[in-house]
Each structure stands twice: as C-alpha cells, then as structure tokens.
Motif scaffolding. Sequence first.
Motif, PDB file in Angstrom:
ATOM      1  N   LEU A  48       0.818  -1.219   0.000  1.00 21.83           N
ATOM      2  CA  LEU A  48       0.000   0.000   0.000  1.00 21.83           C
ATOM      3  C   LEU A  48       0.855   1.274   0.000  1.00 21.83           C
ATOM      4  N   GLN A  70      -2.629   5.686  -3.553  1.00 18.40           N
ATOM      5  CA  GLN A  70      -3.964   5.597  -2.945  1.00 18.40           C
ATOM      6  C   GLN A  70      -3.850   5.895  -1.452  1.00 18.40           C
ATOM      7  N   THR A 111      -5.316   4.840   1.752  1.00 22.10           N
ATOM      8  CA  THR A 111      -6.136   3.733   2.243  1.00 22.10           C
ATOM      9  C   THR A 111      -6.396   3.898   3.743  1.00 22.10           C
TER      10      THR A 111
END
Length: 632
Positions: free
Chosen positions: A456, A461, A463
């Motif tokens: 991640l 992104q 998250t």
Amino acid sequence: MNQQPNRSEAGNALVAVMVSTIAISGLLYGSLTTTAVDMRSTVRSVDDVRTMSLAQAGVEQTIALMRNAAQKLNTMDPMQGIRNLFTAGPYAALTAAPVTISGRTYGQCTATATAVVNQADRVVVTIDSTGYYPVAPANAPEGSERPRQKSVRVTVEFNLERSRVFESSYFINNWGWFYGTNIFCNGNARSNGAFDCANYGPTVTGQPTYDDLTWDGGDATLAGYRDDNGDGLQNGLDGGMFAGWSIAGSNNVKGTGGTALPASNKHQFAEQNEMPNLTNLEPYEARAIAQGSTISVGGSVLVNGVYGDTPGEKQHLYLIGTAANPIVINGPVVVRGSVVLAGVIKGQGAIYSGGNVYVPNNLQYADAPSTSRPANNTQAATETWLEANRNKDFVAIMARENVVLGDHTNGTWRSYVSSWLAHAMNKSREDAGEDGIPNTRKGRDGILNTADDDVLEDDGQWTVQRYTADDLARGLIPAGKSVNDPIPGTGEDIDGDGAYDNTLTLANLDLPAALNTTNWGGTITGSMTFSSIASGAMTRLDGAFYTNHAFAWLTTPSSAINMNGAMVSRNESVIYGGPGLYMNYDARLLGGSNTVLGDLLPKTLAPVIVRDWTTLPNDPHAACLSGGSTAP
Ligand SMILES: [Ca+2]
Ligand SMILES: [Ca+2]
Ligand SMILES: [Ca+2]
Ligand SMILES: [Ca+2]
C-alpha cells in the motif's frame, strides 16, 4: 537531527525525520499471524487441538474488535469506544464466525464479552470463546457427525495510560536520525520507524522507565522498573535506543561514560508507541475549563481555560515572558489558534494549540530543577531528584500542527529546513502503507515483490478504514462524522485528522496571520516583524514538546544547546551548530499515568493485559444455538 555543515568541513550531512503510527493494526495483525502459524502446525494434529486453536482465534478477534472500537473514538476518548460496546450488556462479538486465514477456512467460533469492570480509565472484560470444527452446530448439515467444540474463558484488561511517547528525550513517529558526533541524548532515543546514525558518534545514555510513581509525603517511590535489556537486573543500565524498524549505522554510538552503547541497549523492531491524537481538542477544552487553568503575565489573566472560545476573543496567542514578568501557567489550557511563546515561564501547566507553536527565542523556566538530570540512572538517584524537583517549573507544549523554532523568516533557516522536509528519507505525505512508515515498501527482507512487501506504500492511494452502519448502531461514530467517513488515525491517515495530507512544506510553517494586535492577543503591543523577536542562535529550550507534524529548527550558537524536557515529533527537521546539542530528559515525566505532572499530558490505550486464561468444560453459548448438540 544533524549538525550544520561547516563551510570548512564538508561531508557532514544534514537533518530530518518523519511519520507513522498504527500500533493497533500492528498488534491485531501480529496476533492473527501467530494464530495462523499455530493453525497450520496443527492441521495434521488431533481435531481437539485444532478446535482449541479456533477458540483462541475467537479471543484474539474479539480483542481486535475492541481495539478497533477504541480507534473509532480515538479523537474523543478511545476507552469510550470500548465502553460503548457494553451499553446494552454483554457484547456478542462473534457468532459462528468462520476462521479464515490466507483464504482457507479452518472452522468457526462464537465469542461473547462481558465487562466486569467498566470505568473511564480501566475496563476489564471476560471473553467466552468457543471453537467449532468443522462448523458450528447451527450450520451442521442434518445427519452429519456432531461438530467438536472447545471453549475458553479469558479475562483481559484495557487501560488508558499517559502516552508512552513521553518516555524518551527524542521520540519520532517515523524515521529518527542522529547525524552528529556532539548530540548528547541524556535519556532514550526512540522512533516508530527506522533509526539512522550514519556512523556518527552521538551519545545516548538511556533512561530506565517505570510503570508507576507514588508519594508518601515528600518521599517518592518508583515502581514497575522495566528491565528492557533483559539481563534480570534493575541497576539503572536499561533504556537506550529503540526503533519500530531497523537501527542503522549505530556502531559508533556512545553510552554512559563515553564508552560504546552496548548492543543490549539498542532495540530494533521494538513495539511502536502510539501517537496521541490531538485532532479534536474538545476533550482538552473541557478539562481546561473544569480545572480552571490559567495563563497570566504581570498579574493579568490572559487565558482562562480556553483561548479563542468567546465572541470577540482573538484566536492566536502571543506570549513573551521576562525575568521580571514571566509567563505564569497553572494547569492545562487550550489555545484554538497558533501560539508564539518565548522568554521566561513559571508554574506547572500545558498549552494545547490548535495550530502551530512558534518559539522564536530561548524558552526558560524561572524556577528550573536544580540539575537537569539525576546524579545517575539508578532508581535511588532518580527518586532523590524527583523529591528535590517535584514542584519546580514544568510546561508541556502540544501543537496540533507544527513546532517552529528560531527565525523561520530567515533565508538560511528556510533553505536548510525545506531541503530536509523534502528529503527522500523524510517522506511526510500520507502514502506510507499498511505500517504507517515510509520507505518500507520492500519489507524487512529488502527485496521487492516478496510476501513481506508493504504494497500500500507509494501506490498513489490513501487507504483508511471508514465508519460503517454497524459502527453507527454500536455508538462508535463521534459527533460530526457519518457512515463512510474516514476513521481518523486508521490506515494511512498518519496525523489522525481524517483527511489526506501531502508532503509538509515551508508553507505549513509560516505564520497564520501577521503579527499585530488585530490578529494576536496576549502580550503583543503593536505590529512587528517576526525576525525582531527571533534568534538564529537559540541555546535553551525548557519543556516537553509534542507535534503531530514537523519539529523544525535551525540554531547555530557558539555555546552549547540545552533542551530540558522531551521532544515528540512526527517529522523532525532540526539543524544545529556549535559545541553540542544536549537533550536532557525531564525525569518528572516518569511513572506512567502517575507522574508528578498529573493530568497534563494526553492518554492513549495501553497494551492489552491478559489476566486469566482457563478452559471451560461446556459450551457457554450452547443455549444460544439452535441445531444439534455439540460433542465435548
Ligand atoms: Ca536490566
Ligand atoms: Ca497508499
Ligand atoms: Ca510503509
Ligand atoms: Ca491526515
């Protein structure tokens, strides 16, 4: 932090630092991983052992659900999140829930939690968990063999405690760095991410820590000595360097007496200390008002509990104290805007700022402890020091945004600080991945595309967890938030404000409003430039400082710099010059939640304590289930 490169002496690098958090998801993930290992090892073992593992998995999942509930009310009061689960009696945490690890389902479990102690700072919960193999009786096909069941009863304790980030001289939420031979950390140096000394030779003397402090009249007794070097001795030689990730380039780090810091005082991959969340200052405002806290100068009360909450009151507060007219603080106060603070300060208290805190010049106690540190690190010497200095001046300065020291309007200051804020090792944008730590995308093995990657991180992104309809039903959504809003402080929301934050820049550090009496209250008397009150050669900083963003400073004096207290920061961009930078930990911060400073500092949820673990002969959930009976 690092030593400023000298023009005649090339090669000294600079400073910076960084971001992280998320002890909660870390703990949850860690415990489930353990179960996964247990589970696989028992696949070929007897079904009873497997069933018992399913019951244990139910306990771990229930604890994780409670920690998660705490996280959801983190901006208000994490313990309230746990307490809200029990408003209607026992908490039905899991009902015939499948236990699935890496896509494989091992069985089912049902778990119920009952609060046996339910207090504002302490909740004790008894968890009854039953594992079922292959499925719970209610799900067993008609005519099939009776499912096996095993039940356990586990008692766990949750405590709200004074945040452990205040147990170090130097605490960084992500990347700690000591790039200098004349850094003297008289206390612990700790980071939640990596710590880098780049083969410089700073000194870290360490500070043993304790769970508790009690007083019998004027006699102090510390209790719960933490033997963190694991030698079985409580001889004052504990503490040192701690990192939630690796410690690099530390071979030349010195300890007490100038000898090499022993390896047993360097702790890599240590437990992370969760940063308190100051996004919402409402709980602190309530406390300031309830305690009748004040700040006054020259006999005039300038702050009564909260500054900026009454109509017509300014938002930003300017306080310069002198020896004749010091800033006098009594208890914890909240300033809704930014704060300028320097000079002489007296009393015991805390300032919580909703914006930046600027310290343009030395900040010094009127009545400081007789010595900055105890005579040595033994418990006896520490208690003697506490007894002598219990009532001396102390202040905690807590900024929701940044702490900016020296003259940030100076071109050299801006050049050094901005280059470190932008440095690749000092990433501050909220794309740090699952562990909340930048520069760990490759995982511990350092190889991309392996199982331990933080996929991640740097994926573009943001998250985070979001509130659900179930959270609404359980009272886990604080006022002002709705279903599907990001849960502050989860996932990649590193500063815990519930919004995406990009890389910190100088713009984040600049004054929110021009220095004049229209924008600022306090001791300000007219329009002025910041540089007229600021120094590029600060030498003294008294107090415990906290920022969930950058601690930024350039100071190049010709004499030693003394920081007396603690420095807690997410990103650090400190560049110093001169003969030495001394970070002297204020031992009055020791003693867990019972420090001499009372209720001045923020609290976080302590690690969960397991009080009792026992097997149950029968399934306590049997009455709740329909379908076939279960085998013992
Ligand atoms: Ca020891
Ligand atoms: Ca990401
Ligand atoms: Ca990461
Ligand atoms: Ca954020």
